[in-house]
Design a protein around this motif. Structure first.
Motif, short mmCIF file in Angstrom:
data_model
loop_
_atom_site.label_atom_id
_atom_site.label_comp_id
_atom_site.label_asym_id
_atom_site.label_seq_id
_atom_site.Cartn_x
_atom_site.Cartn_y
_atom_site.Cartn_z
N ASN A 268 -43.35 40.40 -10.91
CA ASN A 268 -43.28 40.35 -12.38
C ASN A 268 -44.35 39.44 -12.99
O ASN A 268 -44.07 38.66 -13.92
N GLY A 269 -45.56 39.52 -12.44
CA GLY A 269 -46.67 38.77 -13.02
C GLY A 269 -46.67 37.29 -12.68
O GLY A 269 -47.43 36.52 -13.28
N ILE A 270 -45.84 36.88 -11.74
CA ILE A 270 -45.78 35.47 -11.33
C ILE A 270 -45.97 35.38 -9.82
O ILE A 270 -45.29 36.07 -9.05
N LEU A 271 -46.93 34.54 -9.41
CA LEU A 271 -47.14 34.27 -7.99
C LEU A 271 -46.40 32.99 -7.64
O LEU A 271 -46.64 31.94 -8.24
N SER A 272 -45.48 33.08 -6.71
CA SER A 272 -44.71 31.88 -6.30
C SER A 272 -44.95 31.63 -4.81
O SER A 272 -45.00 32.57 -4.01
N TYR A 273 -45.11 30.37 -4.46
CA TYR A 273 -45.31 30.01 -3.05
C TYR A 273 -44.92 28.55 -2.82
O TYR A 273 -44.79 27.78 -3.78
N ARG A 274 -44.70 28.20 -1.57
CA ARG A 274 -44.40 26.82 -1.21
C ARG A 274 -45.61 26.22 -0.49
O ARG A 274 -46.15 26.84 0.43
N ARG A 275 -46.00 25.05 -0.92
CA ARG A 275 -47.13 24.40 -0.27
C ARG A 275 -46.78 24.07 1.18
O ARG A 275 -45.71 23.52 1.47
N GLN A 276 -47.67 24.41 2.10
CA GLN A 276 -47.46 24.11 3.51
C GLN A 276 -47.38 22.60 3.72
O GLN A 276 -46.64 22.12 4.57
N LYS A 277 -48.13 21.86 2.93
CA LYS A 277 -48.23 20.41 3.14
C LYS A 277 -46.98 19.67 2.70
O LYS A 277 -46.52 18.74 3.37
N MET A 371 -51.17 21.09 -9.42
CA MET A 371 -51.75 21.01 -8.08
C MET A 371 -50.71 20.75 -7.00
O MET A 371 -51.04 20.72 -5.81
N GLY A 372 -49.47 20.55 -7.42
CA GLY A 372 -48.42 20.32 -6.44
C GLY A 372 -48.46 18.96 -5.80
O GLY A 372 -48.03 18.78 -4.66
N HIS A 373 -48.96 17.96 -6.54
CA HIS A 373 -48.97 16.60 -6.02
C HIS A 373 -47.57 15.99 -6.11
O HIS A 373 -46.78 16.35 -6.98
N ASP A 374 -47.30 15.06 -5.19
CA ASP A 374 -45.97 14.45 -5.16
C ASP A 374 -45.73 13.55 -6.36
O ASP A 374 -44.59 13.35 -6.77
N SER A 375 -46.79 12.98 -6.91
CA SER A 375 -46.63 12.08 -8.04
C SER A 375 -47.92 12.04 -8.85
O SER A 375 -48.98 12.44 -8.38
#
Length: 402
Positions: A268-277, A371-375
């Motif tokens: 539905n027009g959204i790319l979702s993924y989990r960062r490996q890191k 960017m998926g940074h922790d903080s």
């Protein structure tokens, strides 16, 4: 407190070799460990309990005696290590227990064997990245030390200082040296947790921090140049450029995350993924340039969105790493073609996105989340080396004013 002494038992035949043994004394109980080492009476100094190497010894005997000296040093150190460990963990231990532990040799008694076993165990439980990190550090250490294994007590601060000096002499940058040291420290700490050795803090005098990295961002004009390059004549350069641009379009997605993107992740027009890191889940609005890249490549027969892992079921991690090496190699050629002063890699796309976002006055909190940074603090550190033009301009004004 238990004591260890090296003793010599001469042969009943004066012209024959005698034997060396270890005498363990604890709570007035004496036990012996036979070494199997043979010496002539003239080759042993009873007062100092040391091997004597006669000046006129034949070459083969000379090397034999030197080897025995080295073995005695290692084995008495191992016995001392066992006693220290027992003093810390078992106040009621006996002399027989010391002998038992000494004779119970295992792969955990030494640094290299323990590390190799640990790497195998990590792979078995699926911690592949950690296993690869430890393997990389171990290989570097072996290039310095050689294949000769070390007892745990030999892994001390002096050894690590020597290793750091070696790395510097080899031209290894501080961050890479620190990367190796942190990995070896983690391995050492695992051994401490298993009570295989005591904590001697062997890494306290070597660098284990993270230096500010060299600027790896490029301005939007360069990103535009990369996008507009005519590379149809060279499919591999074209492919590397597309991977770079896909990373940029997806807010600096890392190569490993791109490699494992699956078609089902786009919905539905959204790319979702989990960062490996970090295992953090991210959501990206699907844009036209992303689709244009996907449409260029045939991924029929694979569940993956990009043509990075092509043979499903065949060592997919090796495929990803090989592809990463290939893409970055081709990107460096593109960078040279454009006259860039920094090596062009997929990581430049990530730095570039962050730098451009900062130049557009996008809040740090937004960049951090994107960017998926922790903080946010991680993002500030990340951005600290990306754009110094404002500071440079201020310095120029100051210089001109004097």
């Amino acid at each position: 407190m238990a004591t260890v002494k090296v003793k010599f038992r001469p042969s009943s035949v004066i012209t024959k070799e005698g034997t060396l043994y270890y005498q363990i004394t604890h709570d007035r109980v004496v036990r012996q460990i036979n070494t199997g080492y043979k010496l002539y009476p003239t080759e042993w100094h009873s007062f100092t309990s040391q091997i004597v190497v006669p000046p006129n010894a034949e070459e083969s005997r000379y090397h034999y005696l030197l080897a025995l000296q080295n073995n005695l040093k290692k084995e008495t150190a191992r016995l001392a290590e066992i006693i220290v460990r027992l003093n810390r963990t078992d106040s009621a231990y006996t002399a027989d227990r010391i002998v038992e532990l000494y004779n119970l040799r295992s792969d955990n008694d030494s640094f290299l064997l323990f590390t190799r076993n640990l790497i195998v165990q990590l792979k078995q439980i699926g911690k592949i990245r950690t296993a690869e990190t430890y393997t990389c550090a171990l290989n570097s250490f072996i290039r310095f030390q050689g294949e000769t294994d070390l007892l745990w007590e030999a892994v001390d601060s002096n050894l690590m200082i020597e290793y750091e000096v070696y790395l510097k002499a080899e031209g290894v940058c501080p961050n890479t040296s620190s990367y190796y040291m942190r990995s070896l420290r983690a391995i050492y700490n695992r051994a401490v947790e298993k009570e295989l050795t005591i904590q001697r803090y062997p890494f306290k005098h070597v660098y284990t921090g993270i230096d500010k990295t060299v600027k790896r961002a490029v301005p939007v004009t360069v990103i535009r140049q990369i996008r507009n390059l005519k590379l149809e004549h060279n499919p591999m350069l074209d492919y590397a450029r597309d991977i770079f641009m896909f990373s940029f379009y997806t807010r600096g997605m890392s190569f490993v995350d791109m490699a494992y993107l699956k078609k089902k992740d786009l919905h539905n027009g959204i790319l979702s993924y989990r960062r490996q890191k970090t295992n953090q889940q991210l959501f990206i609005k699907w844009e036209k340039p992303m689709q244009e890249i996907i449409d260029k490549y045939d991924t029929t027969g694979t569940p993956y969105l990009l043509p990075i892992i092509k043979d499903v079921g065949k060592d997919e991690r090796r495929q990803y790493k090989n592809a990463s090496h290939l893409v970055n190699c081709k990107l460096k050629k593109i960078g040279i073609q454009l006259g860039l002063t920094i090596p062009l890699t997929t990581y430049v796309a990530r730095h570039g996105w962050a730098s451009i976002a900062k130049s557009k006055n996008i809040p740090i909190s937004t960049i951090s989340e994107a960017m998926g940074h922790d903080s946010e603090n991680t993002t500030r550190i990340y951005l600290a080396s990306l754009n110094t033009s404002v500071i440079d301009k201020a310095n120029s004004l100051i210089i001109k004013s004097i």
